[in-house]
Design a protein around this motif. Structure first.
Motif, PDB file in Angstrom:
ATOM      1  N   ARG B  81       0.845  -1.205   0.000  1.00  0.00           N
ATOM      2  CA  ARG B  81       0.000   0.000   0.000  1.00  0.00           C
ATOM      3  C   ARG B  81       0.885   1.263   0.000  1.00  0.00           C
ATOM      4  N   LEU B  82       1.999   1.205   0.745  1.00  0.00           N
ATOM      5  CA  LEU B  82       2.914   2.355   0.762  1.00  0.00           C
ATOM      6  C   LEU B  82       3.545   2.578  -0.616  1.00  0.00           C
ATOM      7  N   GLN B  85       0.997   4.282  -2.676  1.00  0.00           N
ATOM      8  CA  GLN B  85       0.907   5.685  -2.254  1.00  0.00           C
ATOM      9  C   GLN B  85       2.009   6.516  -2.922  1.00  0.00           C
ATOM     10  N   SER B  93      -1.390   6.892   2.948  1.00  0.00           N
ATOM     11  CA  SER B  93      -1.570   5.538   2.414  1.00  0.00           C
ATOM     12  C   SER B  93      -3.001   5.048   2.635  1.00  0.00           C
ATOM     13  N   CYS B  96      -5.462   4.875  -0.207  1.00  0.00           N
ATOM     14  CA  CYS B  96      -5.277   3.897  -1.287  1.00  0.00           C
ATOM     15  C   CYS B  96      -5.953   2.586  -0.887  1.00  0.00           C
ATOM     16  N   TYR B 245      -7.875   5.184  -5.374  1.00  0.00           N
ATOM     17  CA  TYR B 245      -7.461   6.295  -4.528  1.00  0.00           C
ATOM     18  C   TYR B 245      -8.682   7.168  -4.289  1.00  0.00           C
TER      19      TYR B 245
END
Lengths: 147, 414
Positions: B81-82, B85, B93, B96, B245
């Motif tokens: 996830r990071l 982002q 994050s 997302c 997003y």
């Protein structure tokens, strides 16, 4: 097999100069055929005299395989009885799905030029669509789809 | 000077191609020429390896158990996830959300936002360029709520008419959903400008980024979009994973799309309290390995550098456009000034389905059909087109092979 082998002179020629092109003004039966995924779209009209196909016409927007199949179909069924034409529908369907051995007895004549389509799964529907549409027209239903 | 010349280190495409096992396939004894990247792109070995590593050594359900594997899988999933982002430059994050793909993300917003906030007489603005997946979810919610769909027209080049768009706004306008890059034509839309116009009217905007994410630098904060949806499998990642997003403030006030485990704080038969975002929108066991593998695909693309990807694909597109323009009987569909990686065309007297089959004989994989964008086909009065779509691993030689193969089709049908 290469699809190129399917695009024989006869198919290319019928695609370029389709026979019985155009809808009949005095049709007794009509049907529309559609392959939604590839966009083949044809209209078929028939004039039955009693049990006999007196006239047949088609038009539409379709790939060469579909258009040639429709053109050659109209030539083949003109003058035939409904039962004989339905017999050809069945045989054509069997041939293009690999269930009919063209070396054996059949009534397809020059339509065996489409036998190779049985090895091209993505194109079987193109070849069969006009025949499904003919069957739908006989049956009095307005639309046919091979999806 | 082309964009490519300005770069100190252009792509070494030959070396990159060796990263992709599938690109060495032979189709009917001919080298595969894969020009259907807009449908789905291929996966490099490093990304395949990441999937295998997850499956061989890291798999367990996430966010649940306290054992080693569950902790590892959870950590890797959140690491992915990071990466997402950073890839789209989201502020946080938690903005997302992992989805199953772009379609899923759009449905999430149509249902989670639209069902809650749309009412009878409201208007939703879409564009002529939309893929069916950015039309049908809005029609579904519009039908349910009694809202209306308004459509931004395009010109003959396939460009959105921004002045017409501006005029569509009125007091009833509640939402805009638009593509960043047209999948059927390749048009890059003036999405930043159009978002600014919507915001002047206080209207939020969802951007369908399925075709843009693999081919452009996406910066959601710079665009100031409210929602941005894209898919993993067009990004050298796996199928079954995508990203939505959304600005945190909007996501927080939306309804959950799906109910289930992992999206709650507490459940009784009287009342359920939803988890904070992103968990609120990730009901059930998510595609964990797919998300982690998407993270690896993002690493791979980031290492190459999206600027270099854009430069190479622009060269391919310019060259292919020039080559096809020289061929009599070939008509390009979609000639926008700003285009990405897609070349749709029609051949006089040859149906696209025949083109696709015959190109396949030469090992050339393209897409033929309506590209799930029937309104675009209707606008150009064609039932279907043939579409070649490029990725950074395609070469000029492959463009030559495409052109030669099209020439052979024309000869056969002459």
């Amino acid at each position: 097999m290469d699809s190129r082998q399917l695009y024989q002179e006869m198919i290319l020629e019928h695609n370029k100069k389709p026979r019985n092109w155009g809808m009949l003004g005095d049709a007794t039966h009509k049907a529309e055929g559609l392959n939604p995924l590839c966009g083949d779209h044809i209209h078929l009209s028939l004039k039955l005299n009693g049990d006999q196909v007196e006239a047949v016409g088609f038009e539409g927007e379709a790939c060469a395989i579909c258009k040639a199949s429709a053109s050659m179909m109209t030539v083949a069924v003109k003058g035939k009885s409904k039962a004989d034409a339905e017999q050809m529908v069945q045989e054509f369907r069997d041939m293009t799905t690999g269930k009919l051995d063209t070396a054996g007895p059949h009534h397809l004549g020059r339509l065996t030029v489409f036998s190779g389509v049985s090895e091209l799964p993505t194109r079987v529907k193109c070849a069969i669509l006009p025949w499904h549409t003919l069957h739908a027209a006989f049956a009095g239903s307005d639309t046919a789809s091979t999806e | 000077m082309s964009a490519r010349d300005k770069l100190a280190t252009p792509l070494d495409v030959g070396a990159l191609r060796r990263d992709f096992p599938i690109l060495s396939l032979k189709i009917k004894d001919k080298p595969l020429i894969f020009l259907d990247n807009a449908a789905s792109s291929q996966m490099p070995q490093a990304v395949i390896d990441r999937w295998v590593k997850y499956r061989s050594a890291q798999h367990a359900n996430i966010h649940r158990a306290v054992h080693y594997l569950s902790e590892t899988a959870t950590a890797e999933y959140e690491k992915a996830r990071l990466k997402v982002q950073a890839f789209i430059n989201a502020k946080e994050s938690r903005e997302c959300i992992f989805t199953s793909g772009t379609t899923d993300g759009i449905n999430l917003v149509a249902q989670g936002y639209g069902r809650k906030f749309f009412k009878a007489g409201d208007e939703i603005i879409l564009t002529t360029l939309e893929h069916h997946s950015n039309i049908v979810p809005w029609q579904m919610v519009a039908d349910e709520r009694g809202a209306k769909i308004r459509v931004v027209p395009i010109n003959d080049r396939g460009e959105l008419l921004v002045e017409d768009y501006r005029k569509l706004f009125n007091a009833n306008t509640k939402f805009v959903a638009m593509t960043h890059v047209s999948n059927a034509l390749g048009t890059i839309t003036p999405v930043r400008e159009m978002i600014a116009i919507a915001h002047e009217h206080g209207v939020p905007v969802l951007v369908d980024g399925a075709q843009a994410a693999p081919h452009l630098k996406v910066d959601v904060q710079d665009l100031d979009c409210d929602f941005y949806a894209f898919s993993g499998h067009k990004l050298c990642g796996p199928t079954g994973i995508g990203v939505l997003y959304g600005k945190a403030a909007l996501l927080e006030k939306m309804q959950p799309f799906k109910g289930g485990g992992d999206m709650i704080l507490s459940v009784t038969f009287e009342k359920t309290t939803y988890a904070p975002i992103p968990a609120k929108f990730e009901a059930g066991t998510p595609p964990i390995g797919e998300a982690i593998t998407l993270g690896a695909a993002i690493d791979y693309l980031t290492a190459i550098g999206i600027d270099r990807v854009v430069a190479h694909e622009t060269d391919l597109l310019d060259y292919a456009t020039d080559q096809l323009n020289r061929m009599p009987g070939v008509r390009l569909i979609g000639t926008a000034e700003k285009k990405a990686a897609v070349l749709s065309f029609a051949l006089d007297g040859v149906h696209p389905h025949d083109v696709g089959s015959l190109l396949n004989d030469d090992g050339v994989a393209i897409r033929t059909g309506h590209h799930c964008a029937q309104p675009v086909m209707q606008r150009f009065k064609v039932p279907a087109t043939s579409r070649a779509s490029f990725a950074f691993y395609n070469t000029m030689d492959e463009v030559d092979a495409l052109v030669a193969s099209i020439g052979r089709v024309q000869k056969l049908f002459a």
